[in-house]
Design an enzyme around this catalytic site. Sequence first.
Site, PDB file in Angstrom:
ATOM      1  N   CYS A  58      42.344  50.085  34.860  1.00 44.09           N
ATOM      2  CA  CYS A  58      41.584  51.279  35.231  1.00 44.09           C
ATOM      3  C   CYS A  58      42.355  52.540  34.825  1.00 44.09           C
ATOM      4  O   CYS A  58      42.486  52.820  33.644  1.00 44.09           O
ATOM      5  CB  CYS A  58      41.244  51.245  36.722  1.00 44.09           C
ATOM      6  SG  CYS A  58      39.898  52.381  37.176  1.00 44.09           S
TER       7      CYS A  58
ATOM      8  N   GLU B   9      42.067  42.285  39.940  1.00 47.55           N
ATOM      9  CA  GLU B   9      42.755  41.894  41.172  1.00 47.55           C
ATOM     10  C   GLU B   9      41.817  41.678  42.353  1.00 47.55           C
ATOM     11  O   GLU B   9      42.196  41.033  43.338  1.00 47.55           O
ATOM     12  CB  GLU B   9      43.826  42.932  41.541  1.00 47.55           C
ATOM     13  CG  GLU B   9      43.302  44.286  41.983  1.00 47.55           C
ATOM     14  CD  GLU B   9      43.037  45.256  40.845  1.00 47.55           C
ATOM     15  OE1 GLU B   9      43.023  46.465  41.101  1.00 47.55           O
ATOM     16  OE2 GLU B   9      42.831  44.807  39.696  1.00 47.55           O
TER      17      GLU B   9
ATOM     18  N   HIS C 233      38.670  45.886  37.460  1.00 41.97           N
ATOM     19  CA  HIS C 233      39.749  45.477  38.365  1.00 41.97           C
ATOM     20  C   HIS C 233      39.808  43.948  38.483  1.00 41.97           C
ATOM     21  O   HIS C 233      39.053  43.350  39.258  1.00 41.97           O
ATOM     22  CB  HIS C 233      39.542  46.092  39.753  1.00 41.97           C
ATOM     23  CG  HIS C 233      39.791  47.563  39.787  1.00 41.97           C
ATOM     24  ND1 HIS C 233      41.040  48.094  40.019  1.00 41.97           N
ATOM     25  CD2 HIS C 233      38.960  48.616  39.592  1.00 41.97           C
ATOM     26  CE1 HIS C 233      40.968  49.418  39.981  1.00 41.97           C
ATOM     27  NE2 HIS C 233      39.718  49.760  39.713  1.00 41.97           N
TER      28      HIS C 233
END
Length: 525
Positions: A85, A182, A180
Amino acid sequence: MNDLKKSPLLILDFGSQYTQLIARRVREMGVYCEIYPYHINHEQFKKLNPCGVILSGGPSTVTHDANPRAPQWLFDSGLPLLGICYGMQTMAVQLGGQVHSSALREFGYAELRLHGHSQLLNNIEDRILADGSALLDVWMSHGDKVTELPPGFKIICETRNAPIAGMADESRQMYGLQFHPEVTHTLQGLRILQRFVVDICKASTDWTPEHIIDEAINKIREQVGTEKVLLGLSGGVDSSVVAALLHRAIGEQLVCVFVDTGLLRLNEAEQVLSMFGRHMGIRIIAVNAEDKFLTALKGVTCPEEKRKIIGRTFIEVFDEEAQKLTEIKWLAQGTIYPDVIESAATSTNDAAVVIKSHHNVGGLPDTLNLKLLEPIRELFKDEVRQVGLELGLPHDMVYRHPFPGPGLGVRILAEVKKEYADILRKADAIFIEELHNAQLYHKISQAFAVFLPVKSVGVMGDGRRYDYVICLRAVETVDFMTAHWSQLPWDFLGKVSNRIINEVEGVSRVTYDISGKPPATIEWE
């Protein structure tokens, strides 16, 4: 065994709410990683000898020159780099690309189409279309986008609103992802991170509970030698794991002090003393300080003031006991990695707002003159639990719901009185017991009862009476940063309510909290 922390993966933090989540995902792979601020010193960086670097997301925009940038020398380090990002955007700008604010922002779910071949994303997809296109379901959270690639980079994926949703310079092992990986909403996120961390960075995967314990024991013995260690044992997960770890490492050199504040859960003091004292054979000095705490809290209703008083009183009681133990040289604490990250101010937000004071922040008086021992300071909470299980602690103890340091003091929304604490203790125990009976306890993240300082009319037999109100709270969350109220079955809640009203004298009404976080916090105070 080699040093587990040799050549760690580094995560440079630009202030993302997900930075710690990145680290937890990496640790889940068995890879040791550390979080540092984005402006890390070059000499410190070289001493760490990392195997690769992840640049986190962040709330800033790279379209303003004054906002955070990665150290320029990082791009000449020769190490594999992954920008996520904001991390991708600053990488693009610093290496000669362009980033602009987007008229069409992306927040939430997005469908990602892969471009050709890349080492990072090759053979990772959620589905393949009839034309052979590979798609990924990902989570986006951005208002800016890369509009021009830096020299040497290629596009590796796109979305409808972000034609450059991922980029790569394979020759220099530099990668950028606008989404993202994660977060769990990106279904293949863990595989993508594993591809970078394990396959591209060649990180060691020896970070396991067994190895963590072995290294911790060796380090404790090396540090402490034959000297004695003092630990404040609360019965919480962190101090319990520290107690078990120290006991295995140094045996009778460990002395624990357990302070009963009068604000603990039902039978908690007895359970802690039984488990660690009688069962494990650890020397425990038990102090009943209920009167001291209740006296200090008399007349106080402000939540912040209650927290400070409880913390200050705990330190006074602990200090008084510690001063009697002249042979002690070390003070052990259950500091964990999120505490270290926060106290080191790795967040890029310099002006932080104090939401709630923690009763143990600030430590114990310097007059103790003890050396500090923090054997789990490099572990996240989930790793602490895994280590606890490996050490043989009971599953129910290791996976017990969080309990605030000030205890019931911040679940009584009034002046703290013994009458209120006793009522709340019993109501809370019934709620937790029924959650276990219904096999719901481990399906929710945290559950507890709250004492409300209002009286409500009730009918008991032929008479009317005014008694207190108990509110039940249960939430589901991944990281406790956000939470949803748990939709417990109505018949279950009815059963709990009936038991509390019938079995706990002084309660006439039970309510259920259906507030999420945000806007509410999980605890009421």
